[in-house]
Motif scaffolding. Structure first.
Motif, PDB file in Angstrom:
ATOM      1  N   GLY A 175      38.526  36.946  44.495  1.00 24.19           N
ATOM      2  CA  GLY A 175      39.211  35.737  45.417  1.00 24.19           C
ATOM      3  C   GLY A 175      41.146  36.788  45.719  1.00 24.19           C
ATOM      4  N   ASP A 224      32.216  31.446  43.998  1.00 22.35           N
ATOM      5  CA  ASP A 224      30.416  31.471  44.411  1.00 22.35           C
ATOM      6  C   ASP A 224      30.242  32.687  43.459  1.00 22.35           C
ATOM      7  N   ASN A 262      37.392  32.450  46.071  1.00 27.08           N
ATOM      8  CA  ASN A 262      35.966  32.298  45.887  1.00 27.08           C
ATOM      9  C   ASN A 262      34.867  31.833  44.612  1.00 27.08           C
TER      10      ASN A 262
END
Length: 608
Positions: free
Chosen positions: A370, A364, A362
């Protein structure tokens, strides 16, 4: 008629309503930071969220090297309405005249707004000879404000790139987040920005992070800038020492403001402001990579970050010979791509196969997070109840600067059924298999077969030769298996072609599916780098293009092949990081070029 009348009264009440007395923001602004010796600078105090009645005292600040031309300021007022929220902005402007060339300064202004004291930041200015300064402004207080120095060139102070790193000192393999932000004056409008050069981070593993930051404003030395983030990247130092991340260079087109307010002074067919192309570069980012502290636990394999671990077993009761899956999941923040599989042992009655690895990252936010899953296949060859030892995983937490060891014990496995003939079907207390006891042979009369003698049949000799042939095949197979397990270089050379075909197939699927261009070019880059790494038995991860070209030259690869590899890697980097995605024709050409590079490298490696 009541509804429109009600709406009209509501709007009137909203506009006439008095905003709160507390000021939201107070800024000191100048129309330009570099002025000529005969020009005047406009100094404005902008108060957002206050009313004239709330302002108790406001005087022009003292200046060093400047003379105040007017004691009474010119005022401006504006109201902005967003939804049901109204914001009033007041502006107070004074004119200052330079008294000398060089660095001058307008001091901080102090004011009382609604009983609260506010202080602005001082502003530094540069006074230059008139031939270098703006022209036409003079000392006329009614002249149009100058937004540039009279030239169509855009100065470095008007638009520039700033690189911001989360830290300048990091442990090896610790994440450092770098933001590249474009600062530009409000009267300039950059567009069609693109990378002007390849960007590299030698000595780092890098991960691109999502870049969805909105544009914001900031006042710096009296100039209001718009700020947009161009790139956010996470870098992990892979070696020790002083490392430097390359500057980020972009090329952009800037829409310049018109030099005057008279529309008739602009040619009829050029009512728009002129465009000029500029290139900007950030500074390099220096990061000091320091070693991890001593005292690492035995289970530590280089993981740096914050992680958690979970283990699950697909089944707890199986029959002999039936597979069971052990799932080890590691979640958290850090360099997930470089995480090695955790170490653990299984009882000898189980056959353990290499794990299948699944990873999800991830991007973001400002941290890489993750999970990474290791799925092991275990096949029992004997019955009984068995305990899988604890799975241990250790990591270094840079926030606490301490090592942490995670431990998770899978549930026991109950294996039932009987083993096949010739295999163990039970266990002793120590866990060793015990063979079945063969029943005694019963007495039976001998019967002479009616078949011909064995030495007269060719099948007899074939049967005698068959074990020798089978032994030879088994010996060759075992020798190859042993070499694959012991000789890493030989094993990597054997799987160089299958892995290259695998990555090319994935890239072709990305191309046909109209997928993410970044993933397409990433697969092409993995194809070439993985093939080179497997054929030469080197660790290609983290190597720069110059290091790859030098390694190929030392291995005897011709100049033509090295140039093709370098051009393909440049095309892959450009395709991954370009703001405008390449078209399908360019992707097809890159895919064909990658296939030709693999063929050319294979022939070169055979001749070297």
């Amino acid at each position: 008629m009541r509804a429109p009348l009600y709406v009209a009264w509501s709007l009137a009440a909203l506009v006439l309503a008095k905003p709160p007395a507390s000021a939201q923001q107070v800024s000191a602004l100048v129309n330009q930071s570099t002025i000529g010796i005969n020009d005047a600078v406009r100094y404005t105090i902008e108060i957002e969220g206050a009313d004239n009645a709330d302002l108790e005292s406001l005087n022009p600040p003292e200046a060093d090297g400047l003379e105040l031309l007017q004691r009474r300021p010119s005022t401006q007022s504006s109201i902005s309405i967003v939804g049901t929220s109204m914001t009033r902005t007041l502006g107070f402007t004074w004119l200052y005249r330079p008294l000398r060339e060089g660095d001058v300064r307008i001091g901080a202004a102090t004011m009382n707004i609604g009983g609260e004291m506010y202080t602005t930041q001082p502003v530094q200015l540069l006074v230059v000879p008139q031939v270098q300064g703006s022209t036409g402004g003079g000392l006329n207080p009614y002249a149009a404000p100058q937004t540039s120095t009279g030239s169509t060139d855009v100065s470095e102070a008007g638009i520039y790139i700033r690189a911001k790193a989360s830290t300048s000192r990091a442990f090896q393999n610790e994440q450092v987040t770098i933001d590249y932000e474009l600062y530009y004056r409000r009267d300039l409008q950059p567009r069609n920005s693109r990378l002007a050069d390849s960007w590299d981070a030698e000595g780092f593993w890098r991960e691109e992070l999502d870049n969805d930051s909105p544009t914001r404003t900031e006042v710096i030395n009296g100039i209001r800038y718009n700020i947009v983030r161009l790139k956010r990247v996470a870098v992990f130092p892979t070696r020790l020492g002083s490392l430097t991340v390359d500057p980020l260079r972009i090329s952009t087109e800037v829409l310049l403001p018109r030099q005057g307010r008279d529309p008739f002074s602009v040619p009829f067919f050029r009512l728009q402001s002129p465009l000029t192309s500029v290139e900007r570069s950030s500074s390099g980012v220096s990061i000091e990579s320091v070693p991890l502290p001593a005292g690492a636990p035995a289970a530590f394999s280089g993981a740096v970050g914050t992680f958690s671990m979970q283990t699950t077993m697909s089944r707890e009761e199986v029959d002999v010979g039936e597979p069971v899956q052990l799932d080890v999941s590691i979640m958290g923040t850090g360099n997930l791509a470089m995480l090695e599989e955790p170490r653990f042992m299984v009882p000898h009655v189980f056959e353990r196969y290499d794990p299948e690895i699944h990873m999800s990252i991830n991007r973001d936010g400002n941290l890489v997070k993750g999970y990474k899953r290791f799925v092991y296949l275990l096949v029992p060859r004997s019955n009984g109840r068995f305990t899988i030892p604890s799975v241990e995983f250790a990591f270094f937490d840079p926030t606490t600067e301490e090592y942490t060891t995670l431990s998770s014990t899978p549930p026991d496995i109950m294996v039932s059924g009987r083993a096949a003939s010739g295999t163990a079907s039970g266990t002793t207390n120590a866990g060793f298999p015990v063979d079945d006891i063969t029943p005694p042979i019963s007495d039976s009369p001998w019967v002479r077969p009616a078949a011909p003698s064995l030495h007269t049949s060719p099948w007899g000799y074939a049967a005698l030769a068959m074990p020798l042939l089978l032994y030879g095949l088994l010996f060759a197979l075992r020798r190859r298996t042993t070499r694959l397990a012991m000789d890493t270089a030989y094993a990597r050379q054997q799987r160089a072609h299958p892995l290259a075909r695998k990555h090319l197939k994935r890239a072709r699927l990305q191309l046909r599916g109209d997928g993410d261009p970044g993933k397409f070019f990433e697969e092409l880059e993995r194809t070439v780098l993985g093939f080179i790494g497997n054929r030469l038995n080197i660790r290609e991860l983290g190597m720069t293009r110059s290091q790859i070209e030098e390694t190929l030259g030392e291995s005897g690869i011709p100049e033509e092949a090295r140039q093709m590899v370098n051009q393909l890697l440049i095309a892959c980097e450009t395709g991954r990081f370009a703001p405008v995605a390449p078209d399908n024709e360019a992707k097809e050409q890159s895919l064909d070029e990658a296939s030709r590079v693999i063929v050319l490298l294979d022939a070169a490696f055979r001749d070297a």
